[in-house]
Design a protein around this motif. Structure first.
Motif, PDB file in Angstrom:
ATOM      1  N   PRO A   1       0.835  -1.206   0.000  1.00 57.90           N
ATOM      2  CA  PRO A   1       0.000   0.000   0.000  1.00 57.90           C
ATOM      3  C   PRO A   1       0.868   1.254   0.000  1.00 57.90           C
ATOM      4  O   PRO A   1       1.948   1.239   0.571  1.00 57.90           O
ATOM      5  N   PRO A   2       0.470   2.288  -0.642  1.00 52.69           N
ATOM      6  CA  PRO A   2      -0.807   2.565  -1.297  1.00 52.69           C
ATOM      7  C   PRO A   2      -0.855   2.178  -2.774  1.00 52.69           C
ATOM      8  O   PRO A   2      -1.914   2.226  -3.387  1.00 52.69           O
ATOM      9  N   ILE A   3       0.268   1.766  -3.367  1.00 51.24           N
ATOM     10  CA  ILE A   3       0.299   1.505  -4.810  1.00 51.24           C
ATOM     11  C   ILE A   3      -0.485   0.250  -5.183  1.00 51.24           C
ATOM     12  O   ILE A   3      -1.306   0.269  -6.091  1.00 51.24           O
ATOM     13  N   GLY A   4      -0.235  -0.856  -4.506  1.00 52.99           N
ATOM     14  CA  GLY A   4      -0.891  -2.124  -4.837  1.00 52.99           C
ATOM     15  C   GLY A   4      -2.406  -2.050  -4.831  1.00 52.99           C
ATOM     16  O   GLY A   4      -3.056  -2.423  -5.807  1.00 52.99           O
ATOM     17  N   PRO A   5      -3.024  -1.562  -3.739  1.00 51.12           N
ATOM     18  CA  PRO A   5      -4.482  -1.470  -3.719  1.00 51.12           C
ATOM     19  C   PRO A   5      -5.045  -0.513  -4.774  1.00 51.12           C
ATOM     20  O   PRO A   5      -6.106  -0.760  -5.334  1.00 51.12           O
TER      21      PRO A   5
ATOM     22  N   TYR B   1      -8.525  -1.162 -10.070  1.00 48.15           N
ATOM     23  CA  TYR B   1      -8.794  -0.941 -11.486  1.00 48.15           C
ATOM     24  C   TYR B   1      -8.467  -2.167 -12.336  1.00 48.15           C
ATOM     25  O   TYR B   1      -8.482  -2.100 -13.562  1.00 48.15           O
ATOM     26  N   GLY B   2      -8.130  -3.271 -11.706  1.00 46.56           N
ATOM     27  CA  GLY B   2      -7.873  -4.511 -12.428  1.00 46.56           C
ATOM     28  C   GLY B   2      -6.471  -4.634 -12.997  1.00 46.56           C
ATOM     29  O   GLY B   2      -6.215  -5.467 -13.854  1.00 46.56           O
ATOM     30  N   VAL B   3      -5.536  -3.812 -12.520  1.00 49.07           N
ATOM     31  CA  VAL B   3      -4.149  -3.882 -12.976  1.00 49.07           C
ATOM     32  C   VAL B   3      -3.396  -4.792 -12.019  1.00 49.07           C
ATOM     33  O   VAL B   3      -3.465  -4.616 -10.804  1.00 49.07           O
TER      34      VAL B   3
ATOM     35  N   PRO C   1      -0.687  -5.735  -9.784  1.00 45.36           N
ATOM     36  CA  PRO C   1       0.386  -4.949  -9.163  1.00 45.36           C
ATOM     37  C   PRO C   1       1.787  -5.496  -9.427  1.00 45.36           C
ATOM     38  O   PRO C   1       2.712  -4.729  -9.666  1.00 45.36           O
ATOM     39  N   GLY C   2       1.952  -6.797  -9.396  1.00 43.25           N
ATOM     40  CA  GLY C   2       3.268  -7.389  -9.627  1.00 43.25           C
ATOM     41  C   GLY C   2       3.812  -7.083 -11.007  1.00 43.25           C
ATOM     42  O   GLY C   2       4.978  -6.706 -11.167  1.00 43.25           O
ATOM     43  N   GLN C   3       2.972  -7.241 -12.028  1.00 41.19           N
ATOM     44  CA  GLN C   3       3.402  -6.955 -13.396  1.00 41.19           C
ATOM     45  C   GLN C   3       3.706  -5.473 -13.578  1.00 41.19           C
ATOM     46  O   GLN C   3       4.698  -5.095 -14.200  1.00 41.19           O
ATOM     47  N   PHE C   4       2.835  -4.631 -13.031  1.00 38.86           N
ATOM     48  CA  PHE C   4       3.042  -3.193 -13.169  1.00 38.86           C
ATOM     49  C   PHE C   4       4.349  -2.769 -12.512  1.00 38.86           C
ATOM     50  O   PHE C   4       5.143  -2.037 -13.101  1.00 38.86           O
ATOM     51  N   ILE C   5       4.584  -3.205 -11.279  1.00 39.61           N
ATOM     52  CA  ILE C   5       5.782  -2.810 -10.539  1.00 39.61           C
ATOM     53  C   ILE C   5       7.044  -3.237 -11.280  1.00 39.61           C
ATOM     54  O   ILE C   5       8.003  -2.477 -11.381  1.00 39.61           O
ATOM     55  N   THR C   6       7.055  -4.447 -11.824  1.00 38.17           N
ATOM     56  CA  THR C   6       8.216  -4.932 -12.570  1.00 38.17           C
ATOM     57  C   THR C   6       8.499  -4.042 -13.776  1.00 38.17           C
ATOM     58  O   THR C   6       9.633  -3.614 -13.990  1.00 38.17           O
ATOM     59  N   GLN C   7       7.471  -3.739 -14.557  1.00 39.54           N
ATOM     60  CA  GLN C   7       7.646  -2.900 -15.749  1.00 39.54           C
ATOM     61  C   GLN C   7       7.995  -1.458 -15.373  1.00 39.54           C
ATOM     62  O   GLN C   7       8.850  -0.828 -16.000  1.00 39.54           O
ATOM     63  N   PHE C   8       7.344  -0.939 -14.347  1.00 39.31           N
ATOM     64  CA  PHE C   8       7.583   0.433 -13.918  1.00 39.31           C
ATOM     65  C   PHE C   8       9.014   0.604 -13.407  1.00 39.31           C
ATOM     66  O   PHE C   8       9.706   1.554 -13.773  1.00 39.31           O
ATOM     67  N   ASN C   9       9.475  -0.312 -12.553  1.00 40.09           N
ATOM     68  CA  ASN C   9      10.831  -0.213 -12.019  1.00 40.09           C
ATOM     69  C   ASN C   9      11.882  -0.321 -13.122  1.00 40.09           C
ATOM     70  O   ASN C   9      12.904   0.365 -13.077  1.00 40.09           O
ATOM     71  N   ALA C  10      11.644  -1.158 -14.126  1.00 38.41           N
ATOM     72  CA  ALA C  10      12.578  -1.266 -15.243  1.00 38.41           C
ATOM     73  C   ALA C  10      12.614   0.030 -16.052  1.00 38.41           C
ATOM     74  O   ALA C  10      13.683   0.474 -16.487  1.00 38.41           O
ATOM     75  N   ALA C  11      11.459   0.665 -16.245  1.00 38.45           N
ATOM     76  CA  ALA C  11      11.382   1.884 -17.039  1.00 38.45           C
ATOM     77  C   ALA C  11      11.928   3.108 -16.303  1.00 38.45           C
ATOM     78  O   ALA C  11      12.316   4.089 -16.938  1.00 38.45           O
ATOM     79  N   THR C  12      11.961   3.054 -14.968  1.00 43.62           N
ATOM     80  CA  THR C  12      12.382   4.223 -14.194  1.00 43.62           C
ATOM     81  C   THR C  12      13.647   3.975 -13.377  1.00 43.62           C
ATOM     82  O   THR C  12      13.914   4.707 -12.420  1.00 43.62           O
ATOM     83  N   LYS C  13      14.445   2.991 -13.752  1.00 40.75           N
ATOM     84  CA  LYS C  13      15.626   2.663 -12.960  1.00 40.75           C
ATOM     85  C   LYS C  13      16.616   3.824 -12.868  1.00 40.75           C
ATOM     86  O   LYS C  13      17.315   3.963 -11.875  1.00 40.75           O
TER      87      LYS C  13
ATOM     88  N   PRO D   1      -3.946   4.169 -18.226  1.00 42.00           N
ATOM     89  CA  PRO D   1      -5.262   3.882 -18.790  1.00 42.00           C
ATOM     90  C   PRO D   1      -5.521   2.373 -18.766  1.00 42.00           C
ATOM     91  O   PRO D   1      -4.611   1.576 -19.002  1.00 42.00           O
ATOM     92  N   THR D   2      -6.734   1.990 -18.423  1.00 45.46           N
ATOM     93  CA  THR D   2      -7.116   0.582 -18.507  1.00 45.46           C
ATOM     94  C   THR D   2      -8.102   0.440 -19.656  1.00 45.46           C
ATOM     95  O   THR D   2      -8.845   1.367 -19.963  1.00 45.46           O
ATOM     96  N   TYR D   3      -8.088  -0.710 -20.283  1.00 47.50           N
ATOM     97  CA  TYR D   3      -8.900  -0.938 -21.471  1.00 47.50           C
ATOM     98  C   TYR D   3      -9.976  -1.981 -21.205  1.00 47.50           C
ATOM     99  O   TYR D   3      -9.915  -2.711 -20.225  1.00 47.50           O
ATOM    100  N   LYS D   4     -10.930  -2.038 -22.120  1.00 47.08           N
ATOM    101  CA  LYS D   4     -12.005  -3.018 -21.988  1.00 47.08           C
ATOM    102  C   LYS D   4     -11.432  -4.436 -21.986  1.00 47.08           C
ATOM    103  O   LYS D   4     -11.866  -5.290 -21.228  1.00 47.08           O
ATOM    104  N   ASP D   5     -10.464  -4.678 -22.856  1.00 47.02           N
ATOM    105  CA  ASP D   5      -9.750  -5.958 -22.849  1.00 47.02           C
ATOM    106  C   ASP D   5      -8.680  -5.871 -21.765  1.00 47.02           C
ATOM    107  O   ASP D   5      -8.184  -4.789 -21.461  1.00 47.02           O
ATOM    108  N   PRO D   6      -8.265  -6.968 -21.164  1.00 48.16           N
ATOM    109  CA  PRO D   6      -7.373  -6.945 -20.013  1.00 48.16           C
ATOM    110  C   PRO D   6      -6.096  -6.118 -20.097  1.00 48.16           C
ATOM    111  O   PRO D   6      -5.681  -5.583 -19.096  1.00 48.16           O
ATOM    112  N   PRO D   7      -5.439  -5.976 -21.235  1.00 50.66           N
ATOM    113  CA  PRO D   7      -4.166  -5.240 -21.185  1.00 50.66           C
ATOM    114  C   PRO D   7      -4.325  -3.797 -20.698  1.00 50.66           C
ATOM    115  O   PRO D   7      -5.373  -3.197 -20.817  1.00 50.66           O
ATOM    116  N   TRP D   8      -3.254  -3.258 -20.174  1.00 49.74           N
ATOM    117  CA  TRP D   8      -3.200  -1.881 -19.717  1.00 49.74           C
ATOM    118  C   TRP D   8      -1.848  -1.328 -20.132  1.00 49.74           C
ATOM    119  O   TRP D   8      -0.974  -2.061 -20.585  1.00 49.74           O
TER     120      TRP D   8
END
Length: 84
Positions: A23-27, A32-34, A36-48, A60-67
């Motif tokens: 918390p507060p990022i994971g919740p 919104y259906g994202v 957290p584990g996948q997001f954190i991995t991609q975010f940390n790689a992009a902002t290292k 943004p979240t989409y009607k289909d699962p990807p974000w």
């Protein structure tokens, strides 16, 4: 290719390169259906290179699962503190 239908757009502040799904990022992501584990991995790689600095993120979240996510600049107050 057809455009994806956006269902939600939300913003968070996270520490670049060192974010965790606690918390507060994971919740915030989970409601919104994202995944957290996948997001954190991609975010940390992009902002290292911004290790420890607060970074704004638009997700943004989409009607289909990807974000996706877009990294914005740090808030003005954070940049001001770094300059002083």
């Amino acid at each position: 290719m057809a455009k994806k239908e956006i269902t939600n757009v939300f913003k968070i502040l996270a520490p670049g390169g060192t974010a965790t799904p606690a918390p507060p990022i994971g919740p915030a992501l989970g409601q919104y259906g994202v995944n957290p584990g996948q997001f954190i991995t991609q975010f940390n790689a992009a902002t290292k290179e911004l290790k420890g600095k607060m970074v704004g993120v638009v997700i943004p979240t989409y009607k289909d699962p990807p974000w996706s996510f877009e990294i914005k600049s740090s808030p003005a107050s954070t940049r001001w503190k770094d300059a002083v």
